[in-house]
Design a protein around this motif. Structure first.
Motif, PDB file in Angstrom:
ATOM      1  N   LEU A 191       0.627  -0.976   0.099  1.00 29.87           N
ATOM      2  CA  LEU A 191      -0.182   0.025   0.153  1.00 29.87           C
ATOM      3  C   LEU A 191       0.727   0.642   0.344  1.00 29.87           C
ATOM      4  CD1 LEU A 191      -3.111   1.286   0.240  1.00 29.87           C
ATOM      5  CD2 LEU A 191      -2.947   0.648   2.519  1.00 29.87           C
ATOM      6  N   ASP A 209      10.392   2.843   6.905  1.00 31.23           N
ATOM      7  CA  ASP A 209       9.892   1.471   7.080  1.00 31.23           C
ATOM      8  C   ASP A 209      10.720   0.213   8.475  1.00 31.23           C
ATOM      9  OD1 ASP A 209       8.159  -1.059   5.146  1.00 31.23           O
ATOM     10  OD2 ASP A 209       9.616  -2.175   6.784  1.00 31.23           O
ATOM     11  N   VAL A 215      -8.938   5.652   6.631  1.00 31.13           N
ATOM     12  CA  VAL A 215      -9.702   5.114   5.120  1.00 31.13           C
ATOM     13  C   VAL A 215      -9.182   3.359   5.667  1.00 31.13           C
ATOM     14  CG1 VAL A 215      -9.016   4.646   2.897  1.00 31.13           C
ATOM     15  CG2 VAL A 215      -7.534   6.728   4.016  1.00 31.13           C
ATOM     16  N   LEU A 256     -10.710   0.684   3.085  1.00 30.56           N
ATOM     17  CA  LEU A 256     -11.263   0.557   1.590  1.00 30.56           C
ATOM     18  C   LEU A 256     -12.514  -0.372   2.424  1.00 30.56           C
ATOM     19  CD1 LEU A 256      -8.057   0.657  -0.564  1.00 30.56           C
ATOM     20  CD2 LEU A 256      -9.921   2.239   0.019  1.00 30.56           C
TER      21      LEU A 256
HETATM   22  P1  NAI Z   1       2.105  -4.716   3.907  1.00 29.25           P
HETATM   23  O1  NAI Z   1       2.367  -5.928   4.380  1.00 29.25           O
HETATM   24  O2  NAI Z   1       3.085  -5.584   2.321  1.00 29.25           O
HETATM   25  O3  NAI Z   1       3.286  -3.723   4.321  1.00 29.25           O
HETATM   26  C1  NAI Z   1       3.417  -2.953   5.413  1.00 29.25           C
HETATM   27  C2  NAI Z   1       4.811  -2.483   5.471  1.00 29.25           C
HETATM   28  O4  NAI Z   1       4.653  -2.208   6.910  1.00 29.25           O
HETATM   29  C3  NAI Z   1       5.874  -3.645   5.407  1.00 29.25           C
HETATM   30  O5  NAI Z   1       6.909  -3.003   4.579  1.00 29.25           O
HETATM   31  C4  NAI Z   1       6.684  -3.771   6.674  1.00 29.25           C
HETATM   32  O6  NAI Z   1       7.737  -4.202   6.907  1.00 29.25           O
HETATM   33  C5  NAI Z   1       5.736  -2.512   7.840  1.00 29.25           C
HETATM   34  N1  NAI Z   1       6.229  -2.289   9.172  1.00 29.25           N
HETATM   35  C6  NAI Z   1       5.442  -2.835   9.744  1.00 29.25           C
HETATM   36  N2  NAI Z   1       5.870  -2.275  10.997  1.00 29.25           N
HETATM   37  C7  NAI Z   1       6.268  -1.597  10.930  1.00 29.25           C
HETATM   38  C8  NAI Z   1       6.478  -0.544  12.449  1.00 29.25           C
HETATM   39  N3  NAI Z   1       6.030  -0.698  13.430  1.00 29.25           N
HETATM   40  N4  NAI Z   1       7.387   0.591  11.872  1.00 29.25           N
HETATM   41  C9  NAI Z   1       7.561   0.443  10.071  1.00 29.25           C
HETATM   42  N5  NAI Z   1       6.619  -0.504   9.037  1.00 29.25           N
HETATM   43  C10 NAI Z   1       6.391  -1.020   9.658  1.00 29.25           C
HETATM   44  O7  NAI Z   1       0.901  -4.370   4.262  1.00 29.25           O
HETATM   45  P2  NAI Z   1      -0.013  -3.405   3.088  1.00 29.25           P
HETATM   46  O8  NAI Z   1      -0.999  -4.366   1.918  1.00 29.25           O
HETATM   47  O9  NAI Z   1       1.315  -2.469   2.060  1.00 29.25           O
HETATM   48  O10 NAI Z   1      -0.840  -2.870   4.102  1.00 29.25           O
HETATM   49  C11 NAI Z   1      -0.327  -2.203   5.042  1.00 29.25           C
HETATM   50  C12 NAI Z   1      -1.543  -2.256   5.979  1.00 29.25           C
HETATM   51  O11 NAI Z   1      -2.247  -1.289   5.443  1.00 29.25           O
HETATM   52  C13 NAI Z   1      -1.960  -3.115   6.609  1.00 29.25           C
HETATM   53  O12 NAI Z   1      -1.772  -3.221   8.243  1.00 29.25           O
HETATM   54  C14 NAI Z   1      -3.007  -3.908   5.946  1.00 29.25           C
HETATM   55  O13 NAI Z   1      -4.696  -4.326   7.029  1.00 29.25           O
HETATM   56  C15 NAI Z   1      -3.604  -2.183   5.829  1.00 29.25           C
HETATM   57  N6  NAI Z   1      -4.902  -2.062   4.726  1.00 29.25           N
HETATM   58  C16 NAI Z   1      -5.104  -0.772   5.215  1.00 29.25           C
HETATM   59  C17 NAI Z   1      -6.357  -0.848   4.161  1.00 29.25           C
HETATM   60  C18 NAI Z   1      -7.436   0.388   4.426  1.00 29.25           C
HETATM   61  O14 NAI Z   1      -8.275   0.611   3.312  1.00 29.25           O
HETATM   62  N7  NAI Z   1      -7.251   0.399   4.668  1.00 29.25           N
HETATM   63  C19 NAI Z   1      -6.283  -1.483   2.630  1.00 29.25           C
HETATM   64  C20 NAI Z   1      -4.755  -2.142   2.103  1.00 29.25           C
HETATM   65  C21 NAI Z   1      -4.373  -2.727   3.842  1.00 29.25           C
END
Ligand code: NAI
Length: 213
Positions: free
Chosen positions: A94, A116, A192, A194
């Motif tokens: 994301l 990150d 947000v 989605l």
């Molecule tokens: P992802 O797993 O591809 O990316 C998450 C990133 O956050 C990883 O690179 C990880 O290393 C990093 N991370 C984890 N803990 C961290 C910390 N304490 N400090 C800094 N970096 C950290 O996941 P994705 O698909 O990018 O989704 C990210 C988050 O957003 C997920 O928790 C997901 O549930 C949420 N999400 C929310 C949406 C929405 O509409 N609100 C839509 C899609 C995802």
């Protein structure tokens, strides 16, 4: 004008007005009545007039609104006449998708850094940014006058990261983590989800199916 006096419902409609007016402007349309705007936007003309009256009305009665003027005024009310410096926390799917979306820059939202906590990502280039370790976040925010942070990390770490962001003077958080952040009132948070939008779509699809059966 102090926008705090304006209801959140009105403010949440402004981006949509801004978007439609931008399209009209690009089509070379100079003037539009509230009725014509109402037909295009599927909002009642009286709603449009009521919304605009919060900001002094913008238009001459019976003469319509000047599209470019209205577009610029709404942009100014939304703060789009200024640039804003943003960082993204979480360089996963994301975070990368947002970083790669060029249109944000056209609106003055400048992504200055992406952070990150996964060492494998440090130094990876995402468009014009390199992924930086979280340890550098505080100094980066101060040095680059960052106002807004975008949280694209799992909910388990979002609260702790939000606390750090508050301590270094961030003004707003665009929160994609599925958790309510516990931050002081002066920090603006926009959550947000989605999936909320998708669930609403599914509900409506199912309701229409029920009517057909
Ligand atoms: P992802 O797993 O591809 O990316 C998450 C990133 O956050 C990883 O690179 C990880 O290393 C990093 N991370 C984890 N803990 C961290 C910390 N304490 N400090 C800094 N970096 C950290 O996941 P994705 O698909 O990018 O989704 C990210 C988050 O957003 C997920 O928790 C997901 O549930 C949420 N999400 C929310 C949406 C929405 O509409 N609100 C839509 C899609 C995802």
């Amino acid at each position: 004008m102090d926008n705090k006096e304006i209801s959140q419902a009105v403010i949440s409609r402004l981006p949509r007005y801004f978007r439609y007016l931008g399209e009209l402007k690009n089509e070379g349309i100079e003037r539009i009545s509230s009725q014509e705007l109402s037909d295009i936007m599927k909002v009642t003309a009286s709603q449009i007039r009521q919304d605009f009256n919060n900001f002094g009305g913008f238009g001459q009665q019976g003469y319509g609104y000047k599209v470019e003027y209205l577009y610029e005024e709404i942009g100014r009310i939304l703060g789009l006449d200024k640039t804003h410096n943003l960082i993204i926390i979480g360089a996963g799917n994301l975070g990368q998708a947002l970083a790669n979306y060029m249109n944000f820059e056209r609106r003055g939202f400048l992504f200055q850094g992406i952070f990150d906590n996964n060492p494998k990502l440090f130094g990876t280039r995402i468009r014009n940014m390199v992924v930086r370790p979280m340890e550098e976040m505080e100094s980066f925010i101060k040095e680059n006058k960052i106002d807004i942070a975008v949280l694209t990390i799992p909910k388990a770490s979002a609260l702790a990261v939000a606390e750090r962001l508050v301590k270094c003077g961030i003004k707003g958080i665009w929160n994609f983590a599925h958790v309510d952040l516990n931050v002081p009132d002066k920090i603006q948070v926009e959550n947000v989800h989605l999936s909320d939008s998708l669930m609403k779509l599914i509900y409506n699809v199912n309701s229409v199916d029920d009517e057909w059966e």
